[in-house]
Design a protein around this motif. Sequence first.
Motif, PDB file in Angstrom:
ATOM      1  N   LEU A 205      22.776  88.646  40.977  1.00 25.62           N
ATOM      2  CA  LEU A 205      22.099  87.437  40.396  1.00 25.62           C
ATOM      3  C   LEU A 205      22.002  87.544  39.220  1.00 25.62           C
ATOM      4  CD1 LEU A 205      20.377  85.112  41.030  1.00 25.62           C
ATOM      5  CD2 LEU A 205      18.389  86.446  41.123  1.00 25.62           C
TER       6      LEU A 205
ATOM      7  N   ILE B 218      23.654  84.633  36.476  1.00 26.92           N
ATOM      8  CA  ILE B 218      22.713  84.081  35.421  1.00 26.92           C
ATOM      9  C   ILE B 218      23.536  84.384  34.121  1.00 26.92           C
ATOM     10  CG2 ILE B 218      20.599  84.296  34.118  1.00 26.92           C
ATOM     11  CD1 ILE B 218      19.388  84.885  36.835  1.00 26.92           C
TER      12      ILE B 218
ATOM     13  N   VAL C 254      24.965  81.462  31.448  1.00 24.54           N
ATOM     14  CA  VAL C 254      24.377  81.163  30.151  1.00 24.54           C
ATOM     15  C   VAL C 254      25.585  81.355  29.250  1.00 24.54           C
ATOM     16  CG1 VAL C 254      23.098  82.208  28.248  1.00 24.54           C
ATOM     17  CG2 VAL C 254      22.167  82.021  30.598  1.00 24.54           C
TER      18      VAL C 254
END
Length: 53
Positions: A9, A13, A17
């Motif tokens: 995860l 992420i 980003v």
Amino acid sequence: MVPLLLVLLLALILFGVGFAAKALWWIAIIVLVVWLIGFVARPKGGSARWYRW
């Protein structure tokens, strides 16, 4: 199993980003180029603005 999911995860992420930041850089460059073209190609004379804001 939970730490593996947390690591995946976190990687997802960070990838998101990074992709968003790269996309924002490209958008910023495009906006800058359009602004410079408008600044150079503005009508001559007075305080005429090529933008409306």
